[in-house]
Design an enzyme around this catalytic site. Structure first.
Site, short mmCIF file in Angstrom:
data_model
loop_
_atom_site.label_atom_id
_atom_site.label_comp_id
_atom_site.label_asym_id
_atom_site.label_seq_id
_atom_site.Cartn_x
_atom_site.Cartn_y
_atom_site.Cartn_z
N HIS A 181 54.99 53.95 62.84
CA HIS A 181 55.02 53.39 61.94
C HIS A 181 55.33 54.19 60.65
CE1 HIS A 181 53.99 50.36 58.76
NE2 HIS A 181 52.77 50.11 59.28
N HIS A 184 56.03 50.66 54.90
CA HIS A 184 55.27 50.09 54.24
C HIS A 184 54.32 50.68 53.39
CE1 HIS A 184 55.63 46.54 57.27
NE2 HIS A 184 56.55 46.64 56.51
N TYR A 186 52.62 53.39 53.79
CA TYR A 186 51.78 54.62 54.43
C TYR A 186 52.28 55.88 54.58
CZ TYR A 186 49.44 50.04 55.40
OH TYR A 186 49.26 48.78 55.00
C1 LIG Z 1 48.25 39.61 58.58
C2 LIG Z 1 49.39 40.69 58.80
C3 LIG Z 1 49.32 41.98 59.15
C4 LIG Z 1 50.23 42.74 59.25
N1 LIG Z 1 50.13 44.00 59.88
C5 LIG Z 1 51.01 44.93 60.09
C6 LIG Z 1 50.69 46.03 60.67
O1 LIG Z 1 49.99 46.40 61.17
N2 LIG Z 1 52.03 46.84 60.90
C7 LIG Z 1 53.20 46.66 60.47
O2 LIG Z 1 54.20 47.31 60.49
N3 LIG Z 1 53.68 45.25 59.67
C8 LIG Z 1 52.45 44.62 59.68
N4 LIG Z 1 52.72 43.28 58.98
C9 LIG Z 1 54.04 42.90 58.55
C10 LIG Z 1 54.49 42.26 59.98
O3 LIG Z 1 54.56 43.08 60.96
C11 LIG Z 1 55.98 41.41 59.52
O4 LIG Z 1 56.93 42.48 59.28
C12 LIG Z 1 55.69 40.48 58.26
O5 LIG Z 1 54.47 39.44 58.69
C13 LIG Z 1 56.99 39.66 58.09
O6 LIG Z 1 57.24 38.79 59.28
P1 LIG Z 1 57.04 37.22 59.34
O7 LIG Z 1 57.90 36.64 58.17
O8 LIG Z 1 57.48 36.80 60.40
O9 LIG Z 1 55.54 36.86 58.97
C14 LIG Z 1 51.51 42.66 58.85
C15 LIG Z 1 51.64 40.90 58.22
C16 LIG Z 1 50.72 40.37 58.28
C17 LIG Z 1 51.13 38.79 57.69
#
Ligand SMILES: Cc1cc2nc3c(=O)[nH]c(=O)nc-3n(C[C@H](O)[C@H](O)[C@H](O)COP(=O)(O)O)c2cc1C
Length: 364
Positions: A181, A184, A186
């Site tokens: 990762h 985002h 981090y």
């Molecule tokens: C509840 C939630 C938790 C997420 N947790 C992570 C995570 O642990 N690691 C990560 O790289 N992205 C995380 N994301 C981002 C998602 O992996 C994804 O990139 C984002 O939801 C956009 O995709 P979508 O439009 O299909 O939801 C999270 C997003 C949401 C909504």
């Protein structure tokens, strides 16, 4: 719906039956105080075994890497055993599973740190926002992220060693792959961004120096397994967690070229527009593809139509879906059948039990 989404894809050492990937999703339901994966999580992932690949939620590589309440780890023996029960069950259900390796850096709070210490980052620059800690009722409660402590140069090999060990543990826990990762806002992204990295050692300053920790962590993980078992996630231009990279696109292209040289299984592009950032231009997508000829997984506000369009153009090879997978355990089947989708309940995204987690219905 028919289309390329439902054709097989070789990703490093794996062959996926379809290109509908489950995006990594933090759900904050691990068992405290050891942050262990549990039976509830097993049920949730087994329900989603129809994904071409499940990329499991971000999982801390060390106690220091934790930033939120009840997120799982991959550094203790009980955590490895807990994950093993999950990967075994997902494999039995016909699925494939990758673990996302996570160090949050400054997006943390002393409540989550060993001995209540200060979170660490590239520089002593705070993330001026909040994370979650356990409230008096046991539910997540928002708390300000304090000013972090800048990691000393001598501490860097220890961080890299934590990535290596986490990868070894993930392998022992039965995962098919790991994803670093590096997105985002981090720790690895905090080093990439000049906004949060004002170091004057070999890990700061030039773009190459700011990319160094990301590449060292990646190299350690590759050495612990093999490049065909390793992917990495980046979010150029992503404004998540307070970063607004001025040279994010340049950094993304530089990293992509470095990733390609290492022959890793995939590059996971987390696109910014689902969380208030700009949409990637066709020009950036083409430049990224030119730098990285391997498998690119796109994520962020994908509809099946957007996925098919980018697949047809050869700009991505698979699409990851986040929120749609939260609410639709059988998402690939639904997309293929053109069936309607359940709507995700935002209130149950983080923390809690079965509600909004394992109780979304599959198609009759
Ligand atoms: C509840 C939630 C938790 C997420 N947790 C992570 C995570 O642990 N690691 C990560 O790289 N992205 C995380 N994301 C981002 C998602 O992996 C994804 O990139 C984002 O939801 C956009 O995709 P979508 O439009 O299909 O939801 C999270 C997003 C949401 C909504």
């Amino acid at each position: 719906m028919s289309g390329r989404l439902f054709t097989p894809l070789t990703v490093g050492a794996l062959t996926l039956p379809n290109r509908v990937v489950m995006a990594p999703l933090t759900r904050m339901r691990a068992t405290p105080p050891g942050d262990e994966p549990n039976d509830l999580m097993r049920r949730y992932y087994v329900q989603r075994a129809g994904a071409g690949l499940i990329i499991a939620e971000a999982t801390q590589i060390s106690p220091q890497g934790k930033g939120y309440m009840d997120t799982p780890g991959i550094y203790s023996a009980p955590q490895v055993q807990g994950w093993r029960r999950i990967t075994d069950a997902v494999h039995e259900a016909g699925g494939r599973m990758c673990l996302q390796l996570w160090h949050v850096g400054r997006v943390s709070h002393p409540a989550h740190q060993p001995d209540g210490g200060q979170p660490v980052s590239a520089s002593a620059i705070p993330y001026e926002n909040r994370t979650t800690v356990k409230g008096p009722d046991g539910r997540p409660q928002r708390a300000d992220c304090p000013t972090p402590r800048a990691l000393a140069t001598e501490e860097m090999p220890g961080i890299v060693a934590d990535y290596r060990r986490a990868c070894e543990n993930a392998r022992e826990a039965g995962f098919d792959m790991v994803e670093v990762h590096a997105a985002h806002g981090y720790l690895l992204h905090q080093f990439q961004s000049a906004e949060s990295n004002q170091r004057d050692d070999a890990y700061g300053g030039t773009l190459e120096n700011r990319a160094r920790l990301t590449l060292e962590a990646l190299d350690a993980v590759i050495a612990a397994w093999e490049p065909q078992r390793v992917g990495i996630r980046i979010s150029p231009l992503g404004i998540f967690n307070g970063l607004d990279d001025k040279d994010g696109l340049e950094m993304g292209l530089y990293l992509a070229e470095e990733f390609a040289q290492r022959g890793i299984a995939y590059l996971h592009l987390s696109e910014p527009d689902w969380a208030g950032g700009p949409a990637h231009s066709a020009e950036f997508r083409r430049a990224l593809r030119a730098k990285f000829p391997g498998v690119i997984i796109g994520a962020g506000n994908y509809s099946p139509e957007k996925a098919e369009d980018l697949l047809q153009k050869g700009l991505i090879d698979a699409a990851a879906f986040g929120r749609a997978f939260i609410a639709n355990p059988d998402l690939p089947r639904r997309l293929q059948a053109g069936a309607s989708l359940n709507v995700p309940n935002v209130k149950t995204f983080y923390g809690g039990g079965e509600e909004g987690y394992t109780d979304y219905p599959a198609l009759g």
